[in-house]
Design a protein around this motif. Structure first.
Motif: not given
Length: 150
Positions: A95-108
């Motif tokens: 069962v899907e419980v969430g989502n995740s990731g590395m914030i894109r460098p160009e945004m930072l």
């Protein structure tokens, strides 16, 4: 929040929130259109995808959820991005419980953060976690007149 971090706040930094959210999604036994979302963002120097998976594995293990699976997905603000699944013993399915990731460098970089600062982020469904932890077969049963004891 990330812009304020770039204006001189010391690193590392951790941010967490829990709020009720709406998603234009079909409701079924494992999905709700409105639910409580647990969000986290951690910013530090040279964080990796492995760091993010370690944080999430530790979080879920402390809840007693040891069967996790990560699958690649697309999110506009993170890359790489992964959906998080936990095994539901009663349903005999993931069962899907969430989502995740590395914030894109160009945004930072646009916010003024140094190139060596990376941020990991995740969003989890409180109701999905509750469903799995308490063995509830239909997430919609969390709302209404039914009362569960464990």
């Amino acid at each position: 929040m990330l812009y304020q971090l770039a204006q001189g706040t010391t690193i590392p930094r951790r941010y967490f929130s829990i709020d009720r959210v709406f998603r234009n999604e079909a409701v079924d036994r494992t999905h709700l259109a409105e639910f409580h979302q647990i969000e986290g963002v951690v910013c530090d120097r040279e964080l990796t995808l492995n760091d993010m998976m370690g944080v999430l594995n530790d979080f879920f293990e402390r809840l007693g959820m040891k069967k996790l699976r990560f699958e690649p997905t697309y999110n506009p603000h993170t890359e790489p991005s992964m959906e998080i699944y936990s095994y539901h013993e009663g349903l005999k399915e993931w069962v899907e419980v969430g989502n995740s990731g590395m914030i894109r460098p160009e945004m930072l970089l646009q916010m003024g953060l140094p190139e060596d600062v990376t941020c990991i982020a995740w969003a989890l469904s409180l109701e999905s976690l509750t469903m799995i932890l308490y063995g509830i077969d239909d997430i919609r049963d969390l709302f209404g007149h039914k009362v569960y004891t464990h």
